[in-house]
Design a protein around this motif. Sequence first.
Motif, PDB file in Angstrom:
ATOM      1  N   ASP A   1       0.811  -1.225   0.000  1.00  0.00           N
ATOM      2  CA  ASP A   1       0.000   0.000   0.000  1.00  0.00           C
ATOM      3  C   ASP A   1       0.849   1.281   0.000  1.00  0.00           C
ATOM      4  O   ASP A   1       0.355   2.349   0.349  1.00  0.00           O
ATOM      5  N   GLU A   2       2.107   1.167  -0.433  1.00  0.00           N
ATOM      6  CA  GLU A   2       2.973   2.361  -0.479  1.00  0.00           C
ATOM      7  C   GLU A   2       2.323   3.511  -1.280  1.00  0.00           C
ATOM      8  O   GLU A   2       2.330   4.658  -0.820  1.00  0.00           O
ATOM      9  N   PRO A   3       1.744   3.232  -2.471  1.00  0.00           N
ATOM     10  CA  PRO A   3       1.120   4.358  -3.184  1.00  0.00           C
ATOM     11  C   PRO A   3      -0.044   4.964  -2.405  1.00  0.00           C
ATOM     12  O   PRO A   3      -0.232   6.187  -2.408  1.00  0.00           O
ATOM     13  N   LEU A   4      -0.792   4.128  -1.702  1.00  0.00           N
ATOM     14  CA  LEU A   4      -1.923   4.648  -0.928  1.00  0.00           C
ATOM     15  C   LEU A   4      -1.438   5.521   0.230  1.00  0.00           C
ATOM     16  O   LEU A   4      -2.042   6.546   0.554  1.00  0.00           O
ATOM     17  N   ARG A   5      -0.308   5.145   0.834  1.00  0.00           N
ATOM     18  CA  ARG A   5       0.226   5.931   1.953  1.00  0.00           C
ATOM     19  C   ARG A   5       0.453   7.374   1.514  1.00  0.00           C
ATOM     20  O   ARG A   5       0.090   8.316   2.194  1.00  0.00           O
ATOM     21  N   PHE A   6       1.066   7.518   0.320  1.00  0.00           N
ATOM     22  CA  PHE A   6       1.385   8.885  -0.078  1.00  0.00           C
ATOM     23  C   PHE A   6       0.223   9.565  -0.797  1.00  0.00           C
ATOM     24  O   PHE A   6       0.107  10.800  -0.763  1.00  0.00           O
ATOM     25  N   ALA A   7      -0.668   8.767  -1.403  1.00  0.00           N
ATOM     26  CA  ALA A   7      -1.898   9.385  -1.925  1.00  0.00           C
ATOM     27  C   ALA A   7      -2.656  10.010  -0.758  1.00  0.00           C
ATOM     28  O   ALA A   7      -3.217  11.101  -0.866  1.00  0.00           O
ATOM     29  N   LEU A   8      -2.644   9.330   0.378  1.00  0.00           N
ATOM     30  CA  LEU A   8      -3.344   9.881   1.537  1.00  0.00           C
ATOM     31  C   LEU A   8      -2.712  11.204   1.969  1.00  0.00           C
ATOM     32  O   LEU A   8      -3.421  12.139   2.332  1.00  0.00           O
ATOM     33  N   LEU A   9      -1.396  11.278   1.906  1.00  0.00           N
ATOM     34  CA  LEU A   9      -0.745  12.541   2.294  1.00  0.00           C
ATOM     35  C   LEU A   9      -1.311  13.698   1.457  1.00  0.00           C
ATOM     36  O   LEU A   9      -1.691  14.741   1.993  1.00  0.00           O
ATOM     37  N   SER A  10      -1.396  13.497   0.138  1.00  0.00           N
ATOM     38  CA  SER A  10      -1.946  14.552  -0.731  1.00  0.00           C
ATOM     39  C   SER A  10      -3.390  14.868  -0.374  1.00  0.00           C
ATOM     40  O   SER A  10      -3.794  16.037  -0.279  1.00  0.00           O
ATOM     41  N   ARG A  11      -4.178  13.815  -0.189  1.00  0.00           N
ATOM     42  CA  ARG A  11      -5.590  14.039   0.134  1.00  0.00           C
ATOM     43  C   ARG A  11      -5.727  14.731   1.488  1.00  0.00           C
ATOM     44  O   ARG A  11      -6.595  15.588   1.671  1.00  0.00           O
ATOM     45  N   ALA A  12      -4.865  14.355   2.424  1.00  0.00           N
ATOM     46  CA  ALA A  12      -4.946  14.939   3.771  1.00  0.00           C
ATOM     47  C   ALA A  12      -4.681  16.445   3.714  1.00  0.00           C
ATOM     48  O   ALA A  12      -5.301  17.222   4.445  1.00  0.00           O
TER      49      ALA A  12
ATOM     50  N   GLN B   1      -9.722  22.243   3.486  1.00  0.00           N
ATOM     51  CA  GLN B   1     -11.185  22.405   3.395  1.00  0.00           C
ATOM     52  C   GLN B   1     -11.811  22.548   4.773  1.00  0.00           C
ATOM     53  O   GLN B   1     -12.629  23.430   5.017  1.00  0.00           O
ATOM     54  N   ARG B   2     -11.423  21.647   5.669  1.00  0.00           N
ATOM     55  CA  ARG B   2     -11.997  21.679   7.013  1.00  0.00           C
ATOM     56  C   ARG B   2     -11.747  23.004   7.711  1.00  0.00           C
ATOM     57  O   ARG B   2     -12.582  23.527   8.411  1.00  0.00           O
ATOM     58  N   LEU B   3     -10.513  23.518   7.499  1.00  0.00           N
ATOM     59  CA  LEU B   3     -10.148  24.768   8.176  1.00  0.00           C
ATOM     60  C   LEU B   3     -10.660  25.988   7.423  1.00  0.00           C
ATOM     61  O   LEU B   3     -10.518  27.109   7.890  1.00  0.00           O
ATOM     62  N   ARG B   4     -11.214  25.756   6.233  1.00  0.00           N
ATOM     63  CA  ARG B   4     -11.591  26.845   5.314  1.00  0.00           C
ATOM     64  C   ARG B   4     -10.397  27.780   5.128  1.00  0.00           C
ATOM     65  O   ARG B   4     -10.511  29.012   5.155  1.00  0.00           O
TER      66      ARG B   4
ATOM     67  N   ALA C   1     -12.239  20.063  -7.649  1.00  0.00           N
ATOM     68  CA  ALA C   1     -12.532  21.215  -8.513  1.00  0.00           C
ATOM     69  C   ALA C   1     -13.878  21.850  -8.166  1.00  0.00           C
ATOM     70  O   ALA C   1     -14.095  23.034  -8.420  1.00  0.00           O
ATOM     71  N   TRP C   2     -14.773  21.057  -7.557  1.00  0.00           N
ATOM     72  CA  TRP C   2     -16.097  21.608  -7.211  1.00  0.00           C
ATOM     73  C   TRP C   2     -16.013  22.677  -6.126  1.00  0.00           C
ATOM     74  O   TRP C   2     -16.896  23.523  -6.019  1.00  0.00           O
ATOM     75  N   ASP C   3     -14.927  22.627  -5.318  1.00  0.00           N
ATOM     76  CA  ASP C   3     -14.881  23.505  -4.146  1.00  0.00           C
ATOM     77  C   ASP C   3     -14.324  24.870  -4.542  1.00  0.00           C
ATOM     78  O   ASP C   3     -13.131  25.000  -4.829  1.00  0.00           O
ATOM     79  N   ARG C   4     -15.191  25.877  -4.512  1.00  0.00           N
ATOM     80  CA  ARG C   4     -14.767  27.205  -4.961  1.00  0.00           C
ATOM     81  C   ARG C   4     -13.640  27.773  -4.101  1.00  0.00           C
ATOM     82  O   ARG C   4     -12.911  28.662  -4.527  1.00  0.00           O
ATOM     83  N   MET C   5     -13.502  27.223  -2.905  1.00  0.00           N
ATOM     84  CA  MET C   5     -12.421  27.703  -2.045  1.00  0.00           C
ATOM     85  C   MET C   5     -11.054  27.526  -2.727  1.00  0.00           C
ATOM     86  O   MET C   5     -10.130  28.299  -2.516  1.00  0.00           O
TER      87      MET C   5
END
Length: 491
Positions: free
Chosen positions: A116-127, A133-136, A161-165
């Motif tokens: 799951d090495e790719p998932l580990r770092f995909a999560l970093l990007s998503r995080a 977003q959470r913090l606006r 892309a949907w998030d205008r922020m």
Amino acid sequence: MRPLRLALCASEVAPFAKTGGLADVLLGLGRWLGREAPQGPGHDVRIFLPLYRKIAASGLATQPLAGAQDLEVRFPQRTIRFSIRTAPLPQSEVLVHFVDCKELFDRDGIYTEDGDEPLRFALLSRAVLETCQRLRWAPDVVHCNDWHTGLLPLYLRTLYAWDRMFAATKSVLTIHNIGYQGLFDQSTLDVVGLGDQRAHVHHGDLRDGKLSFLKTGVLHAHRVTTVSKTYAREIQTAEHGMGMDELLRGRSGDLVGIVNGVDYGEWNPAADPRIPHHYSAADLGGKAKMKAAMLQRFQLPHDPRAPVFGVVSRLTAQKGFELFADSIPVFLQREDMRLCVLGSGEDKHEKYFQWLRDTWPRKVGLYRGFQEDLAHWIEAGSDVFLMPSRFEPCGLNQMYSLRYGTPPIVRRTGGLADTVEPWDPASRTGTGFLFDEYSSQALAGTIDWALRNWRDQKGWQQLMKNGMQKDFSWDRQGPEYVALYRSLTGA
Ligand code: ADP
């Protein structure tokens, strides 16, 4: 001009997680950005880094970040939960946001060979994006580094892309080393939630059944940078591009080379807390003491006339140590010299240095492993620094050695070519010794040339001082990043 909101993300940030120069750059650039602008406060910088087991177990005091607890990322095959804990970068107000996700990061190493090495770092990007977003908190620029964060620009352009922020948020990707691309099976696209984005990843790779994180980043980042001007040119050639040259030529208008800065708060022989004797270009006395102390630490006999060659390096093919095979033994046999090596990496290189040590036990010192302290000792205690890299995107050690009065012998490639100037004894200009051809003979010829210059100690002192007076600080390099960020944001 208003301060910028900058999210930096990487797999390594010193002093928390480090295997090489990437970590030093994140620390130095992050710190500098946080206090830039002589007229006003620094930029609003947040640095994202996984909370690896070693960091969690280190006793580092971190706080839960309000509003960023128990977040969820739904990947097609797995839902992953994480929280953000924070701590400041040392000697800085910049906050590091540690991505606390035990199921992915509570493991022995920074990097793993787990499935799951790719998932580990995909999560970093998503995080990074989920937390913003959470913090606006809308970053002006998300600055990604190396393949680990290579998917972020595509996530930003598609899933978020949907998030205008994020409408005005730009992405920058810095390539610290094109030798590491994050190449996985194409089935990874589904794993990381980009199954619907096949049209947006490199088609040639897909045809070969592959997905490259780094190429994806190069395709979608608003700007791509790399860590020296020479390397920016080199990676657009078949010889150095490692299969990415065509893609990079296609983006040459958006590709910039910016040499890494040095954090002289960490690397300064006049004040370095990791070494026992201090010195400067005006007073070199402490350097002789450092040489004696270092040789004692390696249990080697000390003679001020015998030059000490230092090596601090990851021991990988990139670093050119195969050139030692037909050069170094000749000198060890013939010359009264010392060689002090600190390194870890590929077994064959470690074994080779062990063989040198066993064969010339009174001339060669070796420490196999990673030791921050000793790296500073070697920079300070050596007379010459050896860095015969096959390729070198920027290289920090040669810049450290310049500041520590330890002229480097380097191959003229990448950042080495941009930061070391050839010593000319006639005009007494230059800072080190360079060679071009990647061969043992060329290296041997240059070691010979350095030794001849060593015999003229007056000239040598000038050589040392020339290097010590060079300024590669972030005060010089950092503004190039700020100019780049501003050119993207119009801010
Ligand atoms: P790279 O990033 O390719 O490893 P750089 O010269 O840019 O090369 O940066 C290397 C950094 O890692 C320097 O800070 C150097 O001191 C450090 N380093 C490399 N190997 C070791 C080691 N074995 N022990 C301690 N520090 C090391």
